[in-house]
Motif scaffolding. Structure first.
Motif, PDB file in Angstrom:
ATOM      1  N   UNK A   1       0.549  -1.227   0.133  1.00 15.23           N
ATOM      2  CA  UNK A   1       0.218   0.308  -0.018  1.00 15.23           C
ATOM      3  C   UNK A   1       0.743   1.054  -0.250  1.00 15.23           C
ATOM      4  N   UNK A   2       0.478   2.382  -0.216  1.00 15.38           N
ATOM      5  CA  UNK A   2       1.625   3.466  -0.480  1.00 15.38           C
ATOM      6  C   UNK A   2       1.903   4.159   0.939  1.00 15.38           C
ATOM      7  N   UNK A   3       0.921   3.786   1.682  1.00 14.50           N
ATOM      8  CA  UNK A   3       1.480   4.473   2.843  1.00 14.50           C
ATOM      9  C   UNK A   3       1.261   2.865   4.100  1.00 14.50           C
ATOM     10  N   UNK A   4       1.471   1.714   4.108  1.00 17.31           N
ATOM     11  CA  UNK A   4       2.266   0.779   4.674  1.00 17.31           C
ATOM     12  C   UNK A   4       3.177  -0.081   4.022  1.00 17.31           C
ATOM     13  N   UNK A   5       3.787  -0.780   4.924  1.00 17.15           N
ATOM     14  CA  UNK A   5       4.997  -1.704   4.658  1.00 17.15           C
ATOM     15  C   UNK A   5       4.460  -2.930   4.495  1.00 17.15           C
ATOM     16  N   UNK A   6       4.189  -3.582   4.082  1.00 15.20           N
ATOM     17  CA  UNK A   6       4.021  -4.736   3.771  1.00 15.20           C
ATOM     18  C   UNK A   6       5.120  -6.355   3.806  1.00 15.20           C
ATOM     19  N   UNK A   7       4.527  -7.057   4.920  1.00 17.21           N
ATOM     20  CA  UNK A   7       5.869  -7.878   4.925  1.00 17.21           C
ATOM     21  C   UNK A   7       4.776  -8.851   4.901  1.00 17.21           C
ATOM     22  N   UNK A   8       5.234  -9.973   3.588  1.00 16.62           N
ATOM     23  CA  UNK A   8       4.623 -11.044   2.915  1.00 16.62           C
ATOM     24  C   UNK A   8       5.540 -12.617   3.335  1.00 16.62           C
ATOM     25  N   UNK A   9       4.493 -13.483   3.626  1.00 14.78           N
ATOM     26  CA  UNK A   9       5.825 -15.012   3.134  1.00 14.78           C
ATOM     27  C   UNK A   9       5.134 -15.704   1.695  1.00 14.78           C
ATOM     28  N   UNK A  10       5.939 -16.072   0.406  1.00 13.61           N
ATOM     29  CA  UNK A  10       5.581 -16.638  -0.525  1.00 13.61           C
ATOM     30  C   UNK A  10       6.585 -17.867  -0.208  1.00 13.61           C
ATOM     31  N   UNK A  11       5.228 -18.480  -0.505  1.00  6.40           N
ATOM     32  CA  UNK A  11       5.966 -20.067  -0.396  1.00  6.40           C
ATOM     33  C   UNK A  11       5.491 -21.023  -1.614  1.00  6.40           C
ATOM     34  N   UNK A  12       5.883 -21.638  -2.417  1.00  5.50           N
ATOM     35  CA  UNK A  12       5.564 -22.801  -3.379  1.00  5.50           C
ATOM     36  C   UNK A  12       6.133 -23.983  -3.559  1.00  5.50           C
ATOM     37  N   UNK A  13       5.850 -25.101  -4.358  1.00  4.95           N
ATOM     38  CA  UNK A  13       6.335 -25.661  -4.365  1.00  4.95           C
ATOM     39  C   UNK A  13       6.328 -26.927  -4.962  1.00  4.95           C
ATOM     40  N   UNK A  14       6.679 -27.529  -5.707  1.00  2.61           N
ATOM     41  CA  UNK A  14       5.583 -28.290  -6.918  1.00  2.61           C
ATOM     42  C   UNK A  14       4.860 -29.933  -6.017  1.00  2.61           C
ATOM     43  N   UNK A  15       4.173 -29.917  -6.599  1.00  4.61           N
ATOM     44  CA  UNK A  15       3.431 -30.626  -5.598  1.00  4.61           C
ATOM     45  C   UNK A  15       3.752 -32.436  -5.628  1.00  4.61           C
ATOM     46  N   UNK A  16       3.190 -33.049  -4.578  1.00  4.24           N
ATOM     47  CA  UNK A  16       4.001 -34.295  -4.743  1.00  4.24           C
ATOM     48  C   UNK A  16       3.048 -35.770  -5.244  1.00  4.24           C
ATOM     49  N   UNK A  17       1.727 -35.052  -6.498  1.00  2.71           N
ATOM     50  CA  UNK A  17       0.178 -35.889  -6.751  1.00  2.71           C
ATOM     51  C   UNK A  17       0.750 -37.347  -5.934  1.00  2.71           C
TER      52      UNK A  17
END
Length: 311
Positions: free
Chosen positions: A239-255
């Motif tokens: 956002x224009x007036x706020x910091x943003x802390x985020x966890x991005x988590x991704x992986x290859x499915x095992x299926x």
């Protein structure tokens, strides 16, 4: 390059886990699973008074990995294989439970005696069938050894917990391809991460607010967005007036088929039955001092209840 959108935004409720500590179950309730990810808990943030700090006394694991990432506070971990240590702010522990062990995660003596702020995450990652009964392994990485990447304008900082970002690679070795990034965006800044087409994933905002995906869905602290299964570039904007802390988590499915029972995650019911039998027979071992950890937890639970009643 094709872009990923966010297909769903969800808000997990605050609940209690372990000895009674507060968590938001990001993956595991409102979003049941996200193969290969079984669970993500956001622990806290909570400010404990002296004597109130809670943990997770002795419990078993088999068939998956647990990732503990500490933001604030300290965690003393021990297991039935003789491993022990203290995780401090900024540390990450990647534990491959494999064939199984008994594990405890408790507040340190300093936190118990003096109180303090506690916040962190625990991620559960499934293991493929061929890896479920391997020997347990730990990777404890202190804060200063976690690789950090920055955008050219220095407005976005990325802690590369696993995988790669902005040309910087993590020091953690994973059994399957996993991206785990702690992203800090200054107000008004933007960040783009390459996510292979083969990966599923999600992005959880744990502080501040921003917009996720090329469709720029608004999210705030405590909300998670699920990535679409098309596209390779994921965008996040603060956002224009706020910091943003985020966890991005991704992986290859095992299926592969998943059969789980509490802290056991296997492929068949027969394997779950065997895990329960092995645990009851003591084959996963034990940690000296279990009674004291139970006593400590019960005392903290009683004090928390008393302090809440006095409010």
């Amino acid at each position: 390059m094709s872009e990923r959108i966010i297909t769903k935004v969800a808000t997990p409720k605050v609940q209690t886990e372990g000895g009674g500590f507060l968590v938001r179950k990001v993956i595991g309730t409102v979003i049941p699973t996200c193969d290969p990810f079984l669970m993500l808990d956001h622990i806290g943030p909570v400010e404990y008074k002296p004597g109130e700090a809670l943990g997770a006394p002795d419990h078993p694991h088999r068939g998956f990995e647990t990732v503990t990432y500490v933001i604030d506070g300290e965690i003393r971990h021990q297991d039935s294989a003789g491993n022990s240590g203290v995780l401090k702010p900024g540390w990450i522990q990647w534990m491959t439970a494999g064939k199984g062990l008994i594990h405890s995660e408790m507040p340190t003596e300093n936190l118990i005696n003096n109180g303090g702020k506690v916040e962190g995450f625990q991620l559960w990652i499934n293991l493929p069938a061929k890896e479920k009964m391997i020997e347990p392994r730990y990777q404890d990485i202190p804060s200063e050894k976690i690789p950090v990447a920055k955008t050219a304008d220095n407005k976005v900082t990325v802690k590369v917990l696993s995988g790669e970002s902005l040309g910087v690679s993590a020091v953690i070795e994973t059994k399957i391809p996993i991206i785990m990034l702690d992203i800090h965006l200054q107000p008004g800044s933007s960040f783009t991460q390459h996510v292979p087409l083969s990966h599923t994933g999600f992005c959880y905002v744990w502080r501040g607010a921003g917009f996720l995906g090329s469709n720029k869905l608004p999210v705030h602290m405590g909300q998670v967005g699920v990535l679409s299964d098309k596209g390779t570039e994921f965008h996040i904007h603060a956002e224009e007036t706020k910091d943003c802390h985020a966890l991005l988590i991704a992986g290859k499915p095992i299926n592969e088929p998943i059969v789980n029972y509490g802290p056991f995650v296997m492929n068949t019911q027969e394997e779950i039955d065997q895990a329960i039998e092995d645990y009851r027979a003591g084959k996963l071992g034990q940690i000296p001092g279990e009674a004291e950890r139970v006593r400590q937890t019960e005392a903290a639970q009683a004090l928390n209840k008393k302090n809440k009643n006095n409010l």
